[in-house]
Design a protein around this motif. Structure first.
Motif, PDB file in Angstrom:
ATOM      1  N   LYS A  83       0.090   3.056  -3.247  1.00  0.00           N
ATOM      2  CA  LYS A  83      -0.923   4.421  -2.895  1.00  0.00           C
ATOM      3  C   LYS A  83      -1.986   4.163  -3.914  1.00  0.00           C
ATOM      4  O   LYS A  83      -2.072   3.856  -5.166  1.00  0.00           O
ATOM      5  N   ASN A  84      -2.943   4.841  -3.263  1.00  0.00           N
ATOM      6  CA  ASN A  84      -4.100   4.891  -3.343  1.00  0.00           C
ATOM      7  C   ASN A  84      -5.356   4.061  -4.266  1.00  0.00           C
ATOM      8  O   ASN A  84      -6.154   3.431  -5.078  1.00  0.00           O
TER       9      ASN A  84
ATOM     10  N   LYS B  28       0.861  -0.909  -0.429  1.00  0.00           N
ATOM     11  CA  LYS B  28       0.091  -0.289  -0.232  1.00  0.00           C
ATOM     12  C   LYS B  28       1.084   1.540  -0.101  1.00  0.00           C
ATOM     13  O   LYS B  28       0.370   1.811  -0.740  1.00  0.00           O
ATOM     14  N   ASN B  29       1.994   1.107   0.482  1.00  0.00           N
ATOM     15  CA  ASN B  29       3.114   2.344   0.602  1.00  0.00           C
ATOM     16  C   ASN B  29       3.332   2.162  -0.700  1.00  0.00           C
ATOM     17  O   ASN B  29       3.832   3.820  -1.329  1.00  0.00           O
TER      18      ASN B  29
END
Ligand code: PEP
Ligand code: MN
Length: 353
Positions: free
Chosen positions: A79-80, A75-76
């Motif tokens: 993003k989004n 997720k890092n």
């Protein structure tokens, strides 16, 4: 009970939206590569089974917290993007909250258990997270509705339903689960606001059926699709027969996007009823298949005991029973008896073979 369903959460996704990813997270390499490929095909919502409910003990039960750490890393990096994880107890929920999982889903085996649903709803009380709930293994829709009421009574409103079919006793020769198209209509009648997502993977059970199910589903207005994907399906530790490669996911999604509006513009009322008829016809065929299997067992018993295959008296008694039932069910006695004459013939034929 009056429901308070909030469906605003779907606005942050495209319509229809797609939740794709592995049945369960297994090897780090497979997981990362599956997500990478799917992301490159523009998928933004991923499923990832971290704890797996297995029918038998001593099988792979999921990777656990380690998988959540991988999700955090992914997720890092991208993003989004959003992740969905199945939860069934306090530990699952606490860890998903700790690792910022966006969507929690409740599996078919959990929805059917009011004790569990009561507990889970209390643990999740007041959550603003998106909670998706699967229909039960067997077609007892009220357990699903009761589960939604329990969530709602605990001020959980960001809800969606996943339609994953219902158990098919003939899953060796057919879909793993019956589609049960009427589930869609029953949910709409229960509450027209709840978004409904189709899970063709668990209905199909085998890769080759997924496309057919998707194609048929277009006449309904499913707001989303949850489809299992794994970079190496044959190596997957769970549901390896039904997981498809990201490339195929891309193909199916493009098909849905290209055709959904076209289908929805048409008046599908008749088509929907016809699909339901086809489902019932399939069940009739599968019932004859099951009946034949028993006929073969009877054949063996008859042969062993020197009993004649054709038993006139027994058949007469049966026809009488079915005549009464036909009357009770308001069916044409004449045609029902014809049908049973044919079914009987099928049975005699295979016993004589
Ligand atoms: C799953 O989504 O991997 C799963 C276990 O599905 P279901 O609860 O529908 O059987
Ligand atoms: Mn699965």
């Amino acid at each position: 009970m009056k429901l308070n369903i909030n469906n605003n959460w779907i606005k942050k996704f495209n319509s229809p939206f797609f939740i794709c990813g592995p049945c369960s997270v297994d090897k780090k390499k497979y997981f990362f590569n599956t997500i990478k490929k799917l992301y490159n095909y523009n998928i933004k919502i991923f499923r990832a089974g971290i704890w797996k409910p297995r029918t038998f003990p001593n099988l792979f039960e999921g990777i656990g917290e380690k998988g959540l750490k991988w999700i955090k890393y992914i997720k890092n990096k991208y993003k989004n993007i959003y992740f969905a994880v199945e939860v069934a107890n306090k530990k699952h929920i606490k860890l998903c909250i700790k690792y910022n999982i966006d969507i929690l889903w409740i599996g078919a085996r959990t929805t059917s258990n009011p004790f569990l649903m009561e507990k889970i709803s209390k643990i999740l009380k007041n959550t603003k997270k998106i909670i998706l709930i699967k229909n039960t293994m067997h077609n007892e829709i009220n357990l699903l509705f009761g589960a939604i009421q329990r969530l709602n009574l605990n001020n959980i409103n960001n809800i969606g339903i996943i339609h994953r079919g219902c158990y098919n006793y003939n899953n060796n020769i057919d879909y793993r689960n019956f589609i049960e198209w009427n589930i869609y209509e029953k949910i709409k009648k229960f509450n027209s606001k709840i978004p409904i997502i189709l899970d063709p993977s668990h209905i199909a059970g085998k890769k080759k059926y997924i496309y057919k199910i998707i194609k048929k589903s277009l006449i309904f207005n499913y707001q989303g699709y949850m489809i299992e994907s794994h970079i190496k399906p044959s190596k997957a530790l769970t549901d390896n027969l039904q997981q498809i490669k990201p490339k195929l996911i891309n193909k199916y999604i493009n098909f849905i996007l290209k055709n959904k509006l076209k289908y929805l513009k048409k008046n599908n009322k008749l088509k929907i009823q016809r699909l339901k008829i086809e489902e019932i016809d399939k069940k009739i065929l599968l019932s004859i298949y099951n009946r034949n299997k028993i006929s073969l067992k009877i054949k063996k018993i008859k042969n062993k005991n020197n009993i004649k295959i054709h038993q006139k008296e027994r058949f007469k008694i049966l026809l009488n029973k079915y005549k009464k039932l036909a009357k009770k069910f308001k069916l044409s006695v004449k045609y029902i008896l014809k049908i049973f004459n044919i079914i009987h013939k099928i049975s005699i034929n295979i016993q004589n073979k």
